[in-house]
Design a protein around this motif. Structure first.
Motif, short mmCIF file in Angstrom:
data_model
loop_
_atom_site.label_atom_id
_atom_site.label_comp_id
_atom_site.label_asym_id
_atom_site.label_seq_id
_atom_site.Cartn_x
_atom_site.Cartn_y
_atom_site.Cartn_z
N MET A 14 -3.77 4.93 28.54
CA MET A 14 -2.37 5.03 28.12
C MET A 14 -1.64 3.76 28.53
N VAL A 15 -0.85 3.22 27.61
CA VAL A 15 -0.06 2.04 27.92
C VAL A 15 1.10 2.50 28.79
N LEU A 16 1.17 1.97 30.02
CA LEU A 16 2.20 2.37 30.96
C LEU A 16 3.42 1.47 30.91
N GLU A 17 3.18 0.18 30.80
CA GLU A 17 4.28 -0.78 30.91
C GLU A 17 4.02 -1.97 30.00
N MET B 39 -4.35 6.77 22.16
CA MET B 39 -4.96 6.42 23.44
C MET B 39 -5.98 5.31 23.22
N ILE B 40 -5.97 4.35 24.10
CA ILE B 40 -6.92 3.25 24.03
C ILE B 40 -8.22 3.73 24.63
N GLN B 41 -9.32 3.45 23.94
CA GLN B 41 -10.62 3.89 24.41
C GLN B 41 -11.34 2.84 25.23
N ALA B 42 -11.07 1.54 24.95
CA ALA B 42 -11.75 0.47 25.68
C ALA B 42 -10.96 -0.82 25.53
N ILE B 43 -11.07 -1.67 26.54
CA ILE B 43 -10.53 -3.03 26.49
C ILE B 43 -11.68 -3.97 26.80
N LEU B 44 -11.93 -4.89 25.88
CA LEU B 44 -13.00 -5.85 26.02
C LEU B 44 -12.42 -7.24 25.85
N VAL B 45 -12.75 -8.14 26.77
CA VAL B 45 -12.29 -9.52 26.68
C VAL B 45 -13.53 -10.41 26.63
N PHE B 46 -13.62 -11.21 25.57
CA PHE B 46 -14.75 -12.13 25.38
C PHE B 46 -14.24 -13.56 25.43
N ASN B 47 -15.10 -14.48 25.86
CA ASN B 47 -14.74 -15.90 25.79
C ASN B 47 -15.07 -16.41 24.39
N ASN B 48 -14.85 -17.70 24.16
CA ASN B 48 -15.08 -18.29 22.84
C ASN B 48 -16.53 -18.24 22.40
N LEU C 238 -12.35 1.74 17.88
CA LEU C 238 -11.95 1.87 19.27
C LEU C 238 -10.43 1.96 19.43
N ILE C 239 -9.72 2.04 18.33
CA ILE C 239 -8.27 1.99 18.39
C ILE C 239 -7.68 3.38 18.30
N GLY C 240 -6.76 3.69 19.19
CA GLY C 240 -6.00 4.92 19.13
C GLY C 240 -4.53 4.61 19.04
N GLU C 241 -4.18 3.36 19.00
CA GLU C 241 -2.80 2.90 18.92
C GLU C 241 -2.62 2.21 17.57
N SER C 242 -1.37 1.92 17.23
CA SER C 242 -1.12 1.17 16.01
C SER C 242 -1.56 -0.28 16.19
#
Length: 160
Positions: free
Chosen positions: A95-98, A1-10, A45-49
């Motif tokens: 959870m990754v749905l698609e 399971m993914i715990q967080a998604i963070l997107v940063f700029n440069n 923060l990773i629960g996936e491969s």
């Protein structure tokens, strides 16, 4: 399971933050301040491969690129609602749905068609007034008497 998604700029400024698990405010701030650039090395923060996460990143970025035609940072800033909708088509509740990009884009296009057919948010007040008028209510009573209670209803015709 993914715990967080963070997107940063440069420059390390966060553009998108989605937590799928509760973290105390101090931990969230620490995650933001650390500017996690190589989060695959940390693994906290990773629960996936790692391969699954890289595939998820690729699908998300390519989908953004298809939906915004050469996506850039300004698209993330000015169309945050659409970006969150795209992310929800891919990941929900951690959870990754698609991961089929064609299916995701098809759902986004269907949502866009629905919004256009409804006239968007700008048409909402006019649609609400039209709906109330089409109900066919009898004229609004000017005085309402309930037992000893007498209520005078103001004239609201100026608002219709």
């Amino acid at each position: 399971m993914i715990q967080a998604i963070l997107v940063f700029n440069n420059c390390g400024k966060r553009q998108l933050v989605c937590f799928y698990q509760h973290f105390p405010e101090e931990i969230q701030q620490q995650i933001w301040d650390d500017n996690i650039r190589n989060f695959l090395e940390d693994g906290s923060l990773i629960g996936e491969s790692k391969l699954g996460i890289l595939d998820l990143i690729q699908v998300f970025v390519e989908t953004l690129d298809k939906c915004f035609e050469n996506v850039c940072e300004l698209d993330l800033i000015f169309h945050m609602d659409k970006v969150h909708y795209i992310l929800q088509e891919v990941v929900m509740g951690g959870m990754v749905l698609e991961i089929n990009m064609n299916e995701i884009v098809a759902q986004i296009e269907a949502q866009n068609r629905l919004e256009k057919s409804e006239g968007g948010l700008s048409a909402a007040p006019a649609q609400a007034v039209s709906a109330v008028k089409s109900i066919g209510l009898p004229e609004i009573p000017r005085n309402i008497n309930i037992g000893d209670l007498n209520i005078k209803v103001p004239n609201l015709s100026q608002f219709v």
